[in-house]
Design a protein around this motif. Structure first.
Motif, PDB file in Angstrom:
ATOM      1  N   TYR A  67       0.849  -1.188   0.000  1.00 29.61           N
ATOM      2  CA  TYR A  67       0.000   0.000   0.000  1.00 29.61           C
ATOM      3  C   TYR A  67       0.887   1.241   0.000  1.00 29.61           C
ATOM      4  CZ  TYR A  67      -4.203  -2.713   1.094  1.00 29.61           C
ATOM      5  OH  TYR A  67      -5.254  -3.585   1.039  1.00 29.61           O
ATOM      6  N   TYR A  68       0.369   2.304  -0.598  1.00 28.68           N
ATOM      7  CA  TYR A  68       1.054   3.594  -0.609  1.00 28.68           C
ATOM      8  C   TYR A  68       0.314   4.514   0.352  1.00 28.68           C
ATOM      9  CZ  TYR A  68       3.302   7.770  -2.608  1.00 28.68           C
ATOM     10  OH  TYR A  68       4.022   8.926  -2.806  1.00 28.68           O
ATOM     11  N   ILE A  69       1.021   5.075   1.333  1.00 26.81           N
ATOM     12  CA  ILE A  69       0.417   5.912   2.388  1.00 26.81           C
ATOM     13  C   ILE A  69       0.938   7.332   2.248  1.00 26.81           C
ATOM     14  CG2 ILE A  69       0.114   6.237   4.869  1.00 26.81           C
ATOM     15  CD1 ILE A  69       1.201   2.851   3.732  1.00 26.81           C
ATOM     16  N   TYR A  70       0.053   8.309   2.418  1.00 29.41           N
ATOM     17  CA  TYR A  70       0.410   9.710   2.194  1.00 29.41           C
ATOM     18  C   TYR A  70      -0.512  10.610   3.000  1.00 29.41           C
ATOM     19  CZ  TYR A  70      -3.218   8.452  -1.147  1.00 29.41           C
ATOM     20  OH  TYR A  70      -4.360   7.936  -1.720  1.00 29.41           O
ATOM     21  N   MET A  71      -0.174  11.891   3.067  1.00 29.23           N
ATOM     22  CA  MET A  71      -1.008  12.851   3.777  1.00 29.23           C
ATOM     23  C   MET A  71      -2.292  13.120   3.001  1.00 29.23           C
ATOM     24  SD  MET A  71       0.714  13.470   6.492  1.00 29.23           S
ATOM     25  CE  MET A  71      -0.194  14.849   7.199  1.00 29.23           C
ATOM     26  N   LYS A  72      -3.377  13.405   3.717  1.00 23.34           N
ATOM     27  CA  LYS A  72      -4.607  13.818   3.043  1.00 23.34           C
ATOM     28  C   LYS A  72      -4.326  15.079   2.247  1.00 23.34           C
ATOM     29  CE  LYS A  72      -8.022  11.794   6.150  1.00 23.34           C
ATOM     30  NZ  LYS A  72      -9.160  12.045   7.059  1.00 23.34           N
ATOM     31  N   GLN A  73      -4.788  15.075   1.018  1.00 25.69           N
ATOM     32  CA  GLN A  73      -4.483  16.169   0.110  1.00 25.69           C
ATOM     33  C   GLN A  73      -5.558  17.249   0.158  1.00 25.69           C
ATOM     34  OE1 GLN A  73      -1.380  16.098  -1.718  1.00 25.69           O
ATOM     35  NE2 GLN A  73      -1.200  14.533  -0.124  1.00 25.69           N
ATOM     36  N   ASP A  74      -5.134  18.475  -0.135  1.00 27.64           N
ATOM     37  CA  ASP A  74      -6.041  19.623  -0.063  1.00 27.64           C
ATOM     38  C   ASP A  74      -6.623  19.999  -1.415  1.00 27.64           C
ATOM     39  OD1 ASP A  74      -5.480  19.849   2.659  1.00 27.64           O
ATOM     40  OD2 ASP A  74      -3.704  21.064   2.257  1.00 27.64           O
ATOM     41  N   PHE A  75      -6.381  19.178  -2.437  1.00 25.88           N
ATOM     42  CA  PHE A  75      -6.891  19.496  -3.760  1.00 25.88           C
ATOM     43  C   PHE A  75      -7.371  18.209  -4.416  1.00 25.88           C
ATOM     44  CE2 PHE A  75      -2.420  18.724  -3.806  1.00 25.88           C
ATOM     45  CZ  PHE A  75      -2.190  17.930  -4.917  1.00 25.88           C
ATOM     46  N   THR A  76      -7.983  18.329  -5.600  1.00 23.15           N
ATOM     47  CA  THR A  76      -8.658  17.187  -6.215  1.00 23.15           C
ATOM     48  C   THR A  76      -7.736  16.309  -7.055  1.00 23.15           C
ATOM     49  OG1 THR A  76      -9.268  18.604  -8.084  1.00 23.15           O
ATOM     50  CG2 THR A  76     -10.873  18.391  -6.285  1.00 23.15           C
ATOM     51  N   GLN A  77      -6.547  16.752  -7.353  1.00 24.65           N
ATOM     52  CA  GLN A  77      -5.636  15.944  -8.171  1.00 24.65           C
ATOM     53  C   GLN A  77      -5.247  14.671  -7.425  1.00 24.65           C
ATOM     54  OE1 GLN A  77      -1.822  17.715  -8.831  1.00 24.65           O
ATOM     55  NE2 GLN A  77      -1.194  16.222 -10.370  1.00 24.65           N
ATOM     56  N   PRO A  78      -5.412  13.495  -8.028  1.00 22.82           N
ATOM     57  CA  PRO A  78      -5.024  12.240  -7.345  1.00 22.82           C
ATOM     58  C   PRO A  78      -3.539  12.252  -6.994  1.00 22.82           C
ATOM     59  CG  PRO A  78      -6.320  11.792  -9.325  1.00 22.82           C
ATOM     60  CD  PRO A  78      -5.979  13.246  -9.352  1.00 22.82           C
ATOM     61  N   VAL A  79      -3.209  11.679  -5.856  1.00 22.73           N
ATOM     62  CA  VAL A  79      -1.833  11.713  -5.398  1.00 22.73           C
ATOM     63  C   VAL A  79      -0.930  10.869  -6.294  1.00 22.73           C
ATOM     64  CG1 VAL A  79      -1.876   9.724  -3.842  1.00 22.73           C
ATOM     65  CG2 VAL A  79      -0.446  11.696  -3.289  1.00 22.73           C
ATOM     66  N   ASP A  80      -1.502   9.893  -7.024  1.00 20.38           N
ATOM     67  CA  ASP A  80      -0.689   9.081  -7.923  1.00 20.38           C
ATOM     68  C   ASP A  80      -0.694   9.616  -9.352  1.00 20.38           C
ATOM     69  OD1 ASP A  80      -3.339   8.457  -8.316  1.00 20.38           O
ATOM     70  OD2 ASP A  80      -3.008   6.313  -8.608  1.00 20.38           O
ATOM     71  N   ASP A  81      -1.231  10.831  -9.546  1.00 24.27           N
ATOM     72  CA  ASP A  81      -1.089  11.524 -10.823  1.00 24.27           C
ATOM     73  C   ASP A  81       0.271  12.203 -10.797  1.00 24.27           C
ATOM     74  OD1 ASP A  81      -1.175  13.032 -13.071  1.00 24.27           O
ATOM     75  OD2 ASP A  81      -3.044  14.080 -12.615  1.00 24.27           O
ATOM     76  N   ASN A  82       1.242  11.592 -11.436  1.00 31.53           N
ATOM     77  CA  ASN A  82       2.630  11.999 -11.251  1.00 31.53           C
ATOM     78  C   ASN A  82       3.110  13.043 -12.256  1.00 31.53           C
ATOM     79  OD1 ASN A  82       3.127  10.295  -9.007  1.00 31.53           O
ATOM     80  ND2 ASN A  82       3.164   8.552 -10.385  1.00 31.53           N
ATOM     81  N   CYS A  83       2.204  13.941 -12.664  1.00 33.86           N
ATOM     82  CA  CYS A  83       2.603  15.058 -13.513  1.00 33.86           C
ATOM     83  C   CYS A  83       3.452  16.016 -12.678  1.00 33.86           C
ATOM     84  CB  CYS A  83       1.384  15.791 -14.059  1.00 33.86           C
ATOM     85  SG  CYS A  83       0.364  14.776 -15.147  1.00 33.86           S
ATOM     86  N   GLN A  84       4.615  16.370 -13.189  1.00 31.56           N
ATOM     87  CA  GLN A  84       5.510  17.245 -12.443  1.00 31.56           C
ATOM     88  C   GLN A  84       5.019  18.692 -12.508  1.00 31.56           C
ATOM     89  OE1 GLN A  84       8.541  16.643 -10.586  1.00 31.56           O
ATOM     90  NE2 GLN A  84       7.422  14.731 -10.552  1.00 31.56           N
ATOM     91  N   PRO A  85       5.124  19.440 -11.402  1.00 33.56           N
ATOM     92  CA  PRO A  85       4.779  20.864 -11.435  1.00 33.56           C
ATOM     93  C   PRO A  85       5.694  21.593 -12.411  1.00 33.56           C
ATOM     94  CG  PRO A  85       5.906  20.294  -9.393  1.00 33.56           C
ATOM     95  CD  PRO A  85       5.604  19.015 -10.086  1.00 33.56           C
ATOM     96  N   THR A  86       5.114  22.471 -13.201  1.00 34.34           N
ATOM     97  CA  THR A  86       5.909  23.177 -14.211  1.00 34.34           C
ATOM     98  C   THR A  86       6.691  24.336 -13.619  1.00 34.34           C
ATOM     99  OG1 THR A  86       3.975  24.533 -14.752  1.00 34.34           O
ATOM    100  CG2 THR A  86       4.337  22.547 -16.068  1.00 34.34           C
ATOM    101  N   SER A  87       6.331  24.752 -12.407  1.00 36.34           N
ATOM    102  CA  SER A  87       7.039  25.859 -11.766  1.00 36.34           C
ATOM    103  C   SER A  87       6.922  25.704 -10.260  1.00 36.34           C
ATOM    104  CB  SER A  87       6.447  27.199 -12.210  1.00 36.34           C
ATOM    105  OG  SER A  87       5.113  27.324 -11.745  1.00 36.34           O
ATOM    106  N   CYS A  88       7.514  26.645  -9.545  1.00 37.61           N
ATOM    107  CA  CYS A  88       7.479  26.602  -8.085  1.00 37.61           C
ATOM    108  C   CYS A  88       6.570  27.687  -7.522  1.00 37.61           C
ATOM    109  CB  CYS A  88       8.901  26.753  -7.526  1.00 37.61           C
ATOM    110  SG  CYS A  88       9.940  25.331  -7.849  1.00 37.61           S
ATOM    111  N   HIS A  89       5.481  27.980  -8.227  1.00 43.14           N
ATOM    112  CA  HIS A  89       4.590  29.028  -7.756  1.00 43.14           C
ATOM    113  C   HIS A  89       3.948  28.630  -6.427  1.00 43.14           C
ATOM    114  CE1 HIS A  89       5.078  31.444 -11.229  1.00 43.14           C
ATOM    115  NE2 HIS A  89       4.508  30.595 -12.056  1.00 43.14           N
ATOM    116  N   THR A  90       3.776  29.602  -5.564  1.00 41.82           N
ATOM    117  CA  THR A  90       3.064  29.403  -4.308  1.00 41.82           C
ATOM    118  C   THR A  90       2.004  30.495  -4.171  1.00 41.82           C
ATOM    119  OG1 THR A  90       4.660  30.777  -3.099  1.00 41.82           O
ATOM    120  CG2 THR A  90       5.062  28.403  -3.148  1.00 41.82           C
ATOM    121  N   THR A  91       0.963  30.174  -3.428  1.00 38.82           N
ATOM    122  CA  THR A  91      -0.068  31.147  -3.133  1.00 38.82           C
ATOM    123  C   THR A  91      -0.018  31.451  -1.646  1.00 38.82           C
ATOM    124  OG1 THR A  91      -1.473  30.298  -4.899  1.00 38.82           O
ATOM    125  CG2 THR A  91      -2.535  31.623  -3.192  1.00 38.82           C
TER     126      THR A  91
END
Length: 311
Positions: A144-168
């Motif tokens: 099993y893969y265990i991780y923190m509860k995410q704050d957004f809808t993107q699945p945690v195993d969707d391994n698309c890399q962030p294109t930048s380091c933007h923060t809000t």
């Protein structure tokens, strides 16, 4: 326990994800990345990190730069699995299992107690970790893969890399990372070359994880916990240990057994699988068993007839 982790971010993405509030500057900053090789090995993003691999960990900057202000942090690549300080010769030959250290034993351990008391506290950064469960029906260890509860809808195993380091508002906008409390040590070989290594602290599982395993990593769920664990100047070891509690804000999903191979590092390691489909595909139709039984019966009859003819 914790035997595998995953971290796919590169150095700059990781610095952005580990952004923290520097009280001396009254502003959010990215931790510096302190590069120093460990036996010629450097951190490489991977979806299947195993003991002896190199990963970046967070440490107090004062442990490396004495003129730093209290609370400042750096990212330092280290090897997973502490090398005992007393070990001589090839670091690979110490024969101790040091990828995890039990919180119950730290205060009395010949290995871990001096490291704790000397301020060797660190935070291991990951996107998630893997744990195995032996099922009653199949006797196969299911990862099993265990991780923190995410704050957004993107699945945690969707391994698309962030294109930048933007923060809000100085908050990392991508996957929420997982921070594990650990201990680290620096060991010198015969040529006085430093090798930095760490162990992940584990504790008894709570009701969230006990169905899977009786041990779990000491996960730091909030910024205050991270700050206290890293502040070796102002937070005594005993108090810091008291902040390590079983995490509750976790999620998980089953993954393929390809993760069992520590040399396999690709992005499909943490992909969610359908366990029901897997079980069905592994179950042969009843007719197959009858075919096999009839085949064995026919072969037996042929052998019996041949014996008769010889007699």
């Amino acid at each position: 326990m914790c035997g595998r982790t995953g971290l796919s971010l590169d150095k700059e993405q990781l610095r952005c994800a580990c952004r923290y509030r520097d009280k001396s500057l009254n502003d959010y900053v990215k931790p510096s990345y302190l590069t120093e090789y460990n036996d010629g090995k450097e951190y490489s993003p991977s979806f299947n990190i195993a003991p002896t691999d190199i990963t970046p960990v967070l440490v107090s900057a004062r442990n490396f730069q004495k003129d730093s202000d209290a609370g400042q942090r750096i990212l330092k690549p280290m090897m997973w699995g502490i090398i005992p300080p007393w070990h001589k010769g090839d670091y690979k030959s110490h024969k101790l299992t040091t990828n995890n250290c039990r919180i119950e034993n730290i205060r009395y351990s010949k290995l871990y107690s001096p490291i704790l008391n000397n301020g060797g506290r660190c935070v291991i950064v990951a996107e998630g970790f893997y744990e195995w469960q032996t099922t009653i029906k199949t006797k196969i260890k299911q990862p099993y893969y265990i991780y923190m509860k995410q704050d957004f809808t993107q699945p945690v195993d969707d391994n698309c890399q962030p294109t930048s380091c933007h923060t809000t508002e100085n908050v990392w906008e991508n996957k929420r990372l997982l921070y594990m409390a650990g201990l680290y040590n620096v060991w010198q070989d015969s040529e006085n070359k430093n090798i930095y290594s760490y162990s992940v602290i584990t504790l008894e599982s709570n009701e969230v994880m006990s169905w899977l395993h009786d041990r779990m990593p000491a996960i730091l769920e909030c910024e205050q916990q991270i700050e206290s664990w890293l502040d070796v100047d102002n937070v005594p070891a005993e108090k810091a240990l008291s902040h390590l509690l079983p995490a509750k804000n976790l999620e998980w999903h089953p993954v393929s057994t390809i993760v069992n191979n520590s040399k396999y590092k690709s992005s499909d390691c943490n992909k969610k699988i359908d366990l029901e489909s897997k079980v069905k595909s592994s179950q042969k139709p009843l007719t197959e068993w009858f075919k096999k039984a009839n085949k064995r019966k026919s072969e037996h009859e042929i052998d019996h007839d041949s014996v008769k003819r010889k007699l």
